[in-house]
Design a protein around this motif. Structure first.
Motif, PDB file in Angstrom:
ATOM      1  N   LYS A   1     -36.585 -31.995  24.098  1.00 33.20           N
ATOM      2  CA  LYS A   1     -35.425 -32.072  24.993  1.00 33.20           C
ATOM      3  C   LYS A   1     -35.305 -30.722  25.700  1.00 33.20           C
TER       4      LYS A   1
ATOM      5  N   THR B   1     -38.331 -28.028  40.445  1.00 34.43           N
ATOM      6  CA  THR B   1     -38.297 -28.614  39.107  1.00 34.43           C
ATOM      7  C   THR B   1     -38.805 -27.653  38.037  1.00 34.43           C
TER       8      THR B   1
ATOM      9  N   THR C   1     -34.536 -39.922  25.529  1.00 35.20           N
ATOM     10  CA  THR C   1     -34.524 -39.354  26.880  1.00 35.20           C
ATOM     11  C   THR C   1     -33.292 -38.480  27.085  1.00 35.20           C
ATOM     12  N   GLU C   2     -33.452 -37.481  27.923  1.00 37.20           N
ATOM     13  CA  GLU C   2     -32.364 -36.562  28.249  1.00 37.20           C
ATOM     14  C   GLU C   2     -32.548 -36.106  29.694  1.00 37.20           C
ATOM     15  N   ARG C   3     -31.476 -36.120  30.449  1.00 38.92           N
ATOM     16  CA  ARG C   3     -31.510 -35.613  31.828  1.00 38.92           C
ATOM     17  C   ARG C   3     -30.715 -34.313  31.849  1.00 38.92           C
TER      18      ARG C   3
ATOM     19  N   ASN D   1     -39.387 -36.089  28.819  1.00 34.63           N
ATOM     20  CA  ASN D   1     -38.168 -35.545  29.413  1.00 34.63           C
ATOM     21  C   ASN D   1     -38.427 -34.414  30.408  1.00 34.63           C
TER      22      ASN D   1
ATOM     23  N   LYS E   1     -39.507 -32.751  33.880  1.00 34.30           N
ATOM     24  CA  LYS E   1     -39.520 -33.169  35.285  1.00 34.30           C
ATOM     25  C   LYS E   1     -40.934 -33.071  35.869  1.00 34.30           C
TER      26      LYS E   1
ATOM     27  N   ILE F   1     -37.794 -37.543  35.748  1.00 40.75           N
ATOM     28  CA  ILE F   1     -38.417 -37.048  34.518  1.00 40.75           C
ATOM     29  C   ILE F   1     -39.607 -37.943  34.188  1.00 40.75           C
TER      30      ILE F   1
ATOM     31  N   GLU G   1     -29.928 -30.802  33.540  1.00 48.12           N
ATOM     32  CA  GLU G   1     -29.973 -30.128  34.830  1.00 48.12           C
ATOM     33  C   GLU G   1     -29.690 -28.644  34.658  1.00 48.12           C
TER      34      GLU G   1
ATOM     35  N   ASP H   1     -39.353 -41.721  33.854  1.00 51.70           N
ATOM     36  CA  ASP H   1     -39.074 -42.476  35.082  1.00 51.70           C
ATOM     37  C   ASP H   1     -40.334 -43.066  35.695  1.00 51.70           C
TER      38      ASP H   1
ATOM     39  N   ASP I   1     -35.510 -35.149  41.006  1.00 54.13           N
ATOM     40  CA  ASP I   1     -34.695 -35.454  39.828  1.00 54.13           C
ATOM     41  C   ASP I   1     -35.423 -36.273  38.771  1.00 54.13           C
TER      42      ASP I   1
END
Length: 454
Positions: free
Chosen positions: A369, A408, A230-232, A39, A41, A143, A234, A146, A141
């Protein structure tokens, strides 16, 4: 500086120069340290160079320079072939199995971008970091997870009016700062050798991960779908970023002061500088005396295990260690007291501690996370290192004017360490703080006294 944005002109996917050997095509397993970064970046670091003037180099051409970069990057990827690959997941329902690894068979290449911007070197090197710097990097953006579908490495080459910025974004599941600057040094070495490059390099990377896990097995994660872990997250970009320079004389004096206060010689220059920053930021935040504050440091495990890993180990074998204190104690005692807290936290992170953690994590994996990290509002978080040889990477343009990072993995309280350009143990420090805290920090008397030592 013009308000026009960075314009992307071209992009390429660069593959290794030669076909991979059968051995290099085998899946590469990931260690617990790397899986922790699913998770996190991408890491973003870059170098700013002055563009050669016509008097210095009448033959300089940006097209030729880009072509040489592509060719030398391709040759470099012969040695760092996982950077051209993608992540893969192997799932099995009965019994449940979820394994994430690097798949060199799926190798679309590392990404190379050419962009332009109507800005000058002087615009980039301001102490107050302009938001423009964030646009000099790719994959803002993305992580770690990705990396299944986007490049594990992306290099953006941005041509300024009078300069060139080379910004790298690397998946944290693939490499830490040590690995990234090892790669950059090799790329620079091959670039400068041109026709004299014979296929060998001075420091070949080491990919063997068995020593960290005790075996070469793939780690089975207790999931059936990536959405379970997973966690996005911001972080609001409402903080200020500013650079501060500590001369070699200032660093030496801080180290001597810290050791003298503790009647020891064990405190390092880095620990002394961070202790100072911890105290100054805590004051700037105006934290209550009875509250607790922490200083989280990213440390490499390469030399903390026995037998130690090679310095050329390519991966992300890092861990956070943390010193904690009551605000009243941190303020009442000198930088030696704070520095010794950090020293103890690092010393206690030894072979037994690392191996105990690895064993425990493999038995019960837990993915970090980032929202949990961001909730630690009273702490500071230190990354990168002044020991990285950033300015040794020249790419035929001479010594870089400055090193910078992207947006990031930043937030209030993030500190990024760099070597000072003049060397000699000097340090540059990038501080991220909320605007109201930055005002207090910049006027802190203890900080100002240290910065004035030349």
């Amino acid at each position: 500086m013009s308000s026009s944005p960075v314009k992307r002109i071209s992009e390429w996917f660069v593959k290794p120069l030669h076909d991979l050997s059968p051995e290099a095509k085998q899946p590469v397993h990931l260690t617990p340290f790397e899986l922790l970064c699913l998770n996190v970046k991408y890491s973003q670091k870059g170098l700013l160079f002055a563009k050669p003037s016509p008097l210095e180099n009448q033959d300089f051409s940006i097209n030729t320079f880009l072509d040489d970069l592509r060719k030398s990057l391709s040759a470099t990827l012969d040695h760092y072939y996982p950077l051209a690959a993608r992540l893969a997941t192997r799932k099995q329902e009965n019994p449940p199995s979820y394994v994430i690894y690097i798949d060199p068979e799926n190798s679309p290449g590392a990404k190379l971008i050419y962009a332009t911007v109507e800005a000058s070197v002087s615009d980039i090197i301001k102490e107050d970091v302009p938001k423009l710097v964030h646009s000099l990097f790719d994959l803002n953006d993305a992580i770690g997870h990705d990396g299944h579908t986007v490049p594990l490495l992306s290099i953006q080459v941005t041509e300024l009016i009078d300069g060139i910025f080379i910004g790298g974004s690397i998946n944290h599941m693939i490499g830490d700062g040590t690995s990234f600057w090892h790669f950059m040094a090799t790329w620079s070495e091959i670039f400068k050798s041109k026709e004299n490059y014979g296929g060998s390099i001075s420091r070949p990377p080491v990919f063997d991960r068995t020593i960290l896990n005790g075996s070469d097995r793939f780690i089975n994660l207790p999931y059936t779908n990536h959405e379970q872990f997973t966690e996005r997250f911001e972080v609001p970009l409402n903080f200020k970023e500013r650079f501060f320079h500590f001369s070699s004389a200032s660093v030496s004096k801080l180290k001597a002061k810290a050791n003298s206060e503790c009647n020891t010689n064990k405190i390092s220059s880095l620990q002394a500088v961070i202790a100072l920053l911890w105290r100054c930021i805590t004051r700037a935040r105006g934290l209550a005396n009875e509250s607790e504050t922490g200083c989280r440091l990213m440390v490499s495990n390469r030399r903390r295990i026995n037998p130690p890993l090679s310095d050329d180990y390519f991966g992300n074998p890092v861990h956070f260690v943390k010193g904690t204190a009551k605000v009243s104690d941190l303020m009442a005692n000198g930088i030696g007291w704070a520095a010794f807290l950090l020293h103890q936290a690092i010393v206690n992170h030894d072979d037994a501690t690392v191996r105990k953690w690895v064993k425990s994590w493999i038995e019960s994996p837990l993915i970090i996370k980032m929202s949990q990290m961001a909730a630690d509002l009273n702490s500071i978080h230190v990354g990168s290192s002044p020991r990285f040889d950033m300015y040794g990477c020249e790419f035929g343009l001479g010594k870089a004017v400055a090193a910078r990072s992207g947006q990031t993995n930043k937030g209030d309280g993030k500190i990024t360490m760099y070597p000072g350009r003049e060397g000699g143990g000097s340090m540059d420090v990038e501080i991220c703080l909320l605007p109201e805290y930055m005002v207090n920090f910049e006027s802190d008397e203890e900080l100002i006294s240290a910065l004035l030592i030349k």
